[in-house]
Design an enzyme around this catalytic site. Structure first.
Site, PDB file in Angstrom:
ATOM      1  N   HIS A 132       5.587  42.017  -8.267  1.00  0.00           N
ATOM      2  CA  HIS A 132       4.328  41.452  -7.759  1.00  0.00           C
ATOM      3  C   HIS A 132       3.981  42.072  -6.408  1.00  0.00           C
ATOM      4  CE1 HIS A 132       5.058  38.361 -10.813  1.00  0.00           C
ATOM      5  NE2 HIS A 132       3.775  38.088 -10.714  1.00  0.00           N
ATOM      6  N   LYS A 136       3.113  37.959  -2.230  1.00  0.00           N
ATOM      7  CA  LYS A 136       3.591  36.810  -3.033  1.00  0.00           C
ATOM      8  C   LYS A 136       4.707  36.081  -2.291  1.00  0.00           C
ATOM      9  CE  LYS A 136       5.082  35.332  -7.629  1.00  0.00           C
ATOM     10  NZ  LYS A 136       4.157  34.193  -7.651  1.00  0.00           N
TER      11      LYS A 136
END
Ligand code: NAD
Length: 244
Positions: A132, A136
């Site tokens: 990600h 995040k």
């Protein structure tokens, strides 16, 4: 018309929801709530709250929905056991869709992962790799945790004991009961997940790559249209898509 209220409306997902909602003829945004706004002041004007704020905020959102008899779609991830306990208290009163990932593709990956684990059996080593964007906050991703839960369920393992987060040093030989989980962070990656089934002589890899948050937003909006017609209870995106 189904009237939705978005919590976390100024965030990455909140903005995707606001933009994608324009393409749903039967949806109307009745409220946009972010940090500092008061959900209690607008909740009466909606039929369903779609929450993409933060894991620690979700219990208060759920309690307010229950008090006002509003349906709820939970998109936040990274919940603590206390968060989860607080949220599950409301499901006797209102319908709730709670999904670590609202994309149709990822829900297909969930289904395929269960099938592959059943077919390939206990000799295949199980590893999950997710990547990600650098902003995040939680790790591993909620989706990686869901994948691990599916694998542990098929193998009849306790996930707390089987989950192996990363490897470093003299980690020793891999045990058959391990489910390896590895989180990679960087750049602007929206969300990649790979489940690896590795045996001597062969390997199966199931991969999903999201390239736009719209895929999660469209799924969550579809869930909002669906959940307002349901009885009180806890539902997943698999229920919304009829994949069970
Ligand atoms: P983000 O940080 O960009 O947005 C979160 C927003 O929530 C921010 O605007 C923040 O100000 C707001 N917020 C914080 N406290 C609040 C409060 N008390 N009331 C209302 N709003 C508040 O994060 P993001 O990338 O949009 O992700 C949001 C959540 O959704 C995360 O938990 C993420 O992991 C999750 N997520 C889930 C899926 C899925 O398909 N289920 C997909 C992507 C992201």
């Amino acid at each position: 018309m189904t009237r939705i209220i978005i919590t976390g409306s100024k965030g990455r997902m909140g903005q995707a929801l606001v933009s994608c909602a324009k393409n749903f003829r039967k949806l109307e945004i009745a409220g946009q709530v972010d940090k500092g706004d008061d959900l209690a002041a607008v909740i009466a004007s909606g039929d369903v709250v779609v929450d993409f704020s933060a894991h620690s905020v979700t219990p208060e959102v759920a309690a307010l929905c229950a008090r006002h008899h509003k349906a709820l779609v939970i998109g936040t991830t990274g919940h603590t056991d206390t968060d989860k306990f607080e949220v599950t208290k409301v499901v006797a009163k209102i319908p709730v869709v709670w999904a670590s990932n609202f994309s149709t593709g990822v829900n297909t990956l969930f289904w395929l992962t269960r099938k592959a684990a059943e077919i390939l059996g206990p000799d295949f080593d199980l590893e999950i790799v997710e990547m990600h964007h650098r902003l995040k906050k939680d790790a591993p991703s909620g989706t990686a945790k869901s994948l691990a839960e599916i694998l542990a369920g098929v193998r009849k393992l306790h996930l707390n004991e089987a989950a192996w987060h990363g490897r470093a040093g003299i980690a020793g030989e891999r045990k058959q009961s391990e489910i390896g989980i590895h989180s990679v962070r960087g750049g602007d990656v929206v969300g990649d997940h790979t489940v690896i089934f590795a045996n001597t002589g062969e390997r199966v890899e199931l991969t999903h790559k999201a390239s736009s948050r719209d895929t999660f937003a469209n799924g969550a909006l579809r869930a909002a249209l669906w959940v307002v017609k349901q009885k009180p209870g806890l539902y997943t995106m698999q229920d919304v898509l009829g994949l069970k």
